[in-house]
Design a protein around this motif. Structure first.
Motif, PDB file in Angstrom:
ATOM      1  N   VAL A 193      -9.209   2.287 -10.082  1.00  0.00           N
ATOM      2  CA  VAL A 193      -9.378   0.836  -9.980  1.00  0.00           C
ATOM      3  C   VAL A 193      -8.508   0.182 -11.047  1.00  0.00           C
ATOM      4  O   VAL A 193      -8.518   0.611 -12.209  1.00  0.00           O
ATOM      5  N   PRO A 194      -7.726  -0.829 -10.704  1.00  0.00           N
ATOM      6  CA  PRO A 194      -6.889  -1.493 -11.709  1.00  0.00           C
ATOM      7  C   PRO A 194      -7.730  -2.047 -12.852  1.00  0.00           C
ATOM      8  O   PRO A 194      -8.714  -2.753 -12.627  1.00  0.00           O
ATOM      9  N   GLN A 195      -7.336  -1.697 -14.071  1.00  0.00           N
ATOM     10  CA  GLN A 195      -8.039  -2.181 -15.266  1.00  0.00           C
ATOM     11  C   GLN A 195      -7.245  -3.303 -15.902  1.00  0.00           C
ATOM     12  O   GLN A 195      -6.098  -3.109 -16.316  1.00  0.00           O
ATOM     13  N   ARG A 196      -7.834  -4.467 -15.986  1.00  0.00           N
ATOM     14  CA  ARG A 196      -7.161  -5.618 -16.589  1.00  0.00           C
ATOM     15  C   ARG A 196      -7.048  -5.416 -18.099  1.00  0.00           C
ATOM     16  O   ARG A 196      -8.055  -5.182 -18.778  1.00  0.00           O
ATOM     17  N   ILE A 197      -5.822  -5.492 -18.619  1.00  0.00           N
ATOM     18  CA  ILE A 197      -5.646  -5.318 -20.057  1.00  0.00           C
ATOM     19  C   ILE A 197      -5.039  -6.543 -20.739  1.00  0.00           C
ATOM     20  O   ILE A 197      -5.060  -6.635 -21.966  1.00  0.00           O
ATOM     21  N   ALA A 198      -4.503  -7.488 -19.970  1.00  0.00           N
ATOM     22  CA  ALA A 198      -3.942  -8.704 -20.566  1.00  0.00           C
ATOM     23  C   ALA A 198      -3.767  -9.750 -19.484  1.00  0.00           C
ATOM     24  O   ALA A 198      -3.676  -9.435 -18.296  1.00  0.00           O
ATOM     25  N   ALA A 199      -3.717 -11.011 -19.915  1.00  0.00           N
ATOM     26  CA  ALA A 199      -3.394 -12.142 -19.033  1.00  0.00           C
ATOM     27  C   ALA A 199      -2.322 -12.951 -19.741  1.00  0.00           C
ATOM     28  O   ALA A 199      -2.617 -13.949 -20.399  1.00  0.00           O
ATOM     29  N   PRO A 200      -1.055 -12.525 -19.636  1.00  0.00           N
ATOM     30  CA  PRO A 200      -0.007 -13.106 -20.472  1.00  0.00           C
ATOM     31  C   PRO A 200       0.350 -14.551 -20.165  1.00  0.00           C
ATOM     32  O   PRO A 200       0.890 -15.242 -21.026  1.00  0.00           O
ATOM     33  N   ALA A 230       0.827  -1.201   0.000  1.00  0.00           N
ATOM     34  CA  ALA A 230       0.000   0.000   0.000  1.00  0.00           C
ATOM     35  C   ALA A 230       0.868   1.260   0.000  1.00  0.00           C
ATOM     36  O   ALA A 230       0.560   2.237  -0.701  1.00  0.00           O
ATOM     37  N   ALA A 231       1.958   1.244   0.752  1.00  0.00           N
ATOM     38  CA  ALA A 231       2.869   2.391   0.783  1.00  0.00           C
ATOM     39  C   ALA A 231       3.538   2.580  -0.573  1.00  0.00           C
ATOM     40  O   ALA A 231       3.770   3.717  -1.014  1.00  0.00           O
ATOM     41  N   PRO A 247      -9.685  -7.370  -5.994  1.00  0.00           N
ATOM     42  CA  PRO A 247     -10.383  -6.548  -4.997  1.00  0.00           C
ATOM     43  C   PRO A 247      -9.442  -5.942  -3.956  1.00  0.00           C
ATOM     44  O   PRO A 247      -9.658  -4.808  -3.516  1.00  0.00           O
ATOM     45  N   VAL A 248      -8.422  -6.685  -3.547  1.00  0.00           N
ATOM     46  CA  VAL A 248      -7.455  -6.152  -2.583  1.00  0.00           C
ATOM     47  C   VAL A 248      -6.663  -5.018  -3.209  1.00  0.00           C
ATOM     48  O   VAL A 248      -6.469  -3.951  -2.605  1.00  0.00           O
ATOM     49  N   LEU A 249      -6.194  -5.223  -4.437  1.00  0.00           N
ATOM     50  CA  LEU A 249      -5.472  -4.164  -5.143  1.00  0.00           C
ATOM     51  C   LEU A 249      -6.343  -2.925  -5.313  1.00  0.00           C
ATOM     52  O   LEU A 249      -5.876  -1.792  -5.150  1.00  0.00           O
ATOM     53  N   ALA A 250      -7.604  -3.137  -5.666  1.00  0.00           N
ATOM     54  CA  ALA A 250      -8.502  -2.008  -5.884  1.00  0.00           C
ATOM     55  C   ALA A 250      -8.641  -1.168  -4.621  1.00  0.00           C
ATOM     56  O   ALA A 250      -8.650   0.070  -4.686  1.00  0.00           O
ATOM     57  N   GLY A 251      -8.750  -1.833  -3.482  1.00  0.00           N
ATOM     58  CA  GLY A 251      -8.845  -1.101  -2.218  1.00  0.00           C
ATOM     59  C   GLY A 251      -7.584  -0.307  -1.915  1.00  0.00           C
ATOM     60  O   GLY A 251      -7.650   0.856  -1.490  1.00  0.00           O
ATOM     61  N   HIS A 260      -2.519 -13.873 -10.832  1.00  0.00           N
ATOM     62  CA  HIS A 260      -3.938 -14.106 -11.112  1.00  0.00           C
ATOM     63  C   HIS A 260      -4.471 -15.073 -10.062  1.00  0.00           C
ATOM     64  O   HIS A 260      -4.092 -16.249 -10.026  1.00  0.00           O
ATOM     65  N   CYS A 261      -5.346 -14.564  -9.184  1.00  0.00           N
ATOM     66  CA  CYS A 261      -5.837 -15.403  -8.090  1.00  0.00           C
ATOM     67  C   CYS A 261      -7.159 -14.857  -7.571  1.00  0.00           C
ATOM     68  O   CYS A 261      -7.588 -13.762  -7.932  1.00  0.00           O
ATOM     69  N   SER A 262      -7.782 -15.627  -6.718  1.00  0.00           N
ATOM     70  CA  SER A 262      -9.054 -15.259  -6.116  1.00  0.00           C
ATOM     71  C   SER A 262      -8.835 -14.742  -4.705  1.00  0.00           C
ATOM     72  O   SER A 262      -7.840 -15.070  -4.045  1.00  0.00           O
TER      73      SER A 262
END
Length: 362
Positions: A343-350, A265-266, A330-334, A287-289
């Motif tokens: 909010v992080p926008q997903r643009i690829a899943a390499p 977060a810092a 969701p954690v990243l978004a917070g 990439h995880c839940s």
């Protein structure tokens, strides 16, 4: 009526036998993975890449190693189903499907370098066991150079394949800004490949890399010199993950590394302060839940295991020990919201392991 106790015992025995079979399969997988690591490191797969059946002597001659060791190695992988072996047990062939995975670094399916992570991580088991007992952490320099060398090999492959021609074009206007001249930074820059590639493509821009490990800093500086871009790239060793950022940057990169920070977060707050108003953070994360019970299967087991031996020890002394699976969307978004970022926008899943996000000032 049957005896329920006898019946339950029979079911328990069946379950135990099934668990034993699974354990034996996992032991086999461990040995096959080590054999793959040796094959990649020693050029044994490369000696078999053309699909021709070869003897151990032939493989050894091509790789410049001892044939008796090669014979045992080849029989290991034949037993595991990775090599085809003739009835005499003396000639071996690498099937095309496995060649694409293990013998061709140019293949989009190549994963051979990943196996080379396992021996150095396994070598850390005693040190990490001590951390279990004490609750302490480890630093980057505590890990063997072989681990970082494997990481350089893997990251260079996908960066060369994706960074310039796939990822940068996914961010509207980024290529134009870099072409015109901008500042960019790479956190945990590792081997420096991303910086070198960008500096070579966009000579009007200036690039800064920071990393906590002197081994990475030295490798990055060599890489940058080899690309001939040292006049527009600087690499600095820092004590903390985001030290040394000044900005304003049109681009900040953090690839598969934010979860290693003691305080993610810092780091995001620091990035928010140093991004230009039109700047972007390109963040590659696992990439995880958010639900641990959904993070199961072979990929998740590999990631959690790597996290146990590496990610958690490196960040254990911080206020947040994310681990490799600890920054789902969701954690990243917070964290981004608290830092003043979008909010992080997903643009690829390499890869099956990762997601690439673009993040901006809110």
């Amino acid at each position: 009526m049957g005896n329920p106790i006898v019946s339950d015992r029979g079911a328990d025995i069946d379950r135990t036998l099934a668990a034993g079979e699974r354990f034996m399969a996992d032991l086999s997988r461990a040995m096959v993975t080590l054999a793959c690591a040796l094959g990649d490191r020693l050029g044994l797969f490369a000696a078999l890449a053309d699909g021709t059946a070869r003897s151990a002597d032939d493989i050894a001659g091509r790789a410049g190693v001892d044939s008796r060791y090669v014979r045992e190695w080849a029989r290991t992988l034949a037993a595991g189903g990775y090599l085809e072996m003739d009835p005499s047990g003396h000639e071996f062939r690498l099937p095309p499907a496995h060649a694409a995975l293990l013998a061709d670094p140019g293949s989009p399916f190549y994963v051979g370098g990943i196996a080379r992570l396992i021996p150095p991580l396994a070598a850390m088991a005693d040190r990490v066991a001590d951390c279990f007992r004490s609750g302490a952490g480890l630093g980057p320099a505590d890990y063997p150079p072989a681990m970082y060398e494997a990481t350089w090999q893997m990251s260079a492959k996908w960066l060369r394949a994706m960074l310039l021609d796939q990822w940068v074009p996914l961010v509207p206007g980024l290529a134009e800004k870099l072409a015109a001249g901008a500042r960019a930074a790479h956190l945990a820059c590792g081997s420096g490949t991303a910086l070198a590639l960008l500096a070579q493509r966009f000579p009007a821009s200036r690039f800064e890399g920071v990393d906590r490990h002197e081994l990475n800093v030295g490798r990055a500086r060599r890489e940058i010199a080899e690309y001939g871009v040292a006049d527009r790239v600087t690499v600095t060793r820092v004590a903390d993950f985001a030290d040394g950022l000044s900005g304003p940057y049109e681009l900040v990169m953090a690839f598969d590394s934010l979860h290693l920070a003691a305080d993610p977060a810092a780091v995001l707050r620091r990035v928010a302060r140093t991004l230009a108003p039109t700047g972007v953070l390109l963040l590659l994360e696992t990439h995880c839940s958010t639900e641990p019970h959904e993070n199961v299967g072979d990929v998740a087991a590999f990631l959690y295991g790597t996290s146990t031996l590496y990610s958690v020890p490196l960040s254990r002394t911080g206020p947040v020990v994310a681990g490799m699976m600890g920054l789902p969307h969701p954690v990243l978004a917070g964290m981004c919201a608290d830092a003043g970022l979008t909010v992080p926008q997903r643009i690829a899943a390499p890869t099956p392991f990762n997601v690439l996000y673009q993040i901006r000032k809110a």
